[in-house]
Design a protein around this motif. Sequence first.
Motif, PDB file in Angstrom:
ATOM      1  N   THR A 172       0.783  -1.268  -0.017  1.00  0.00           N
ATOM      2  CA  THR A 172      -0.022  -0.148  -0.067  1.00  0.00           C
ATOM      3  C   THR A 172       0.794   1.337  -0.005  1.00  0.00           C
ATOM      4  O   THR A 172       2.249   1.045   0.044  1.00  0.00           O
ATOM      5  CB  THR A 172      -0.988  -0.062   1.160  1.00  0.00           C
ATOM      6  OG1 THR A 172      -1.931   1.137   1.066  1.00  0.00           O
ATOM      7  CG2 THR A 172      -0.134   0.353   2.706  1.00  0.00           C
ATOM      8  N   GLN A 191      -2.548   5.261  -2.474  1.00  0.00           N
ATOM      9  CA  GLN A 191      -3.560   4.236  -2.035  1.00  0.00           C
ATOM     10  C   GLN A 191      -4.761   4.868  -1.170  1.00  0.00           C
ATOM     11  O   GLN A 191      -5.728   4.549  -1.116  1.00  0.00           O
ATOM     12  CB  GLN A 191      -2.923   3.112  -1.448  1.00  0.00           C
ATOM     13  CG  GLN A 191      -2.433   2.057  -2.589  1.00  0.00           C
ATOM     14  CD  GLN A 191      -3.358   1.357  -3.670  1.00  0.00           C
ATOM     15  OE1 GLN A 191      -3.261   2.053  -4.676  1.00  0.00           O
ATOM     16  NE2 GLN A 191      -4.015   0.475  -3.575  1.00  0.00           N
ATOM     17  N   THR A 210      -4.238   3.375   5.614  1.00  0.00           N
ATOM     18  CA  THR A 210      -4.678   2.141   4.860  1.00  0.00           C
ATOM     19  C   THR A 210      -5.918   1.402   5.411  1.00  0.00           C
ATOM     20  O   THR A 210      -7.033   0.901   4.777  1.00  0.00           O
ATOM     21  CB  THR A 210      -3.690   1.399   4.292  1.00  0.00           C
ATOM     22  OG1 THR A 210      -2.665   2.072   3.760  1.00  0.00           O
ATOM     23  CG2 THR A 210      -4.254  -0.030   3.563  1.00  0.00           C
TER      24      THR A 210
END
Length: 204
Positions: free
Chosen positions: A141, A145, A180
């Motif tokens: 990630t 992202q 994330t």
Amino acid sequence: MYRNGLKRVLDFILSLAGLILLSPVLLIIALIIKLTSPGPVFFKQKRVGKNKTYFNILKFRTMRTDTPKDTPTHLLANPDQYITPIGKVLRKTSLDELPQIINILKGDMSIIGPRPALWNQYDLIEERDRYGANDILPGLTGWAQINGRDELEIDVKARLDGEYVERISFLFDCKCFFGTITSVLKHEGVVEGGTGELKKEVQS
């Protein structure tokens, strides 16, 4: 110091620990895939790594075996027709990405970094060259992202990847990691065939 050594040490330790702790989850997902659709459990695909070398990324298979090979999802006319029932859940929750822990352990990837481009995503690769984003390990990630993911235009994604290269640090990686988790829980930025959706929304 972090960029040139400690980051890789942390990647190795955390990916090893993650592989051990998540092994029951990985086994359950693998079993469900095997029981619900014909084909292999894992999906391998040629991706662009550090310094534009190639490696095979690992994912849980979420699409049927007759899906056009090496075609980015956003270029498929109707990507939903190829996605398996369990695949929809895995993609929405990003659980299909878990096997990349093995890629991190091997040194193909980092936990945080630009998402690895397909070998034939020439537009993205070229744009990343402008920002030095092809010169570091790709990540599970990254900064792009948590700032739009599938909805981002190629040039915006590359610019955010370049911003990550400039800002690499332990604290910034922590920000990307926890960001994330928030994005996954909210299902933010996951649009099948949706590259550039943010721009489309502005124009509509």
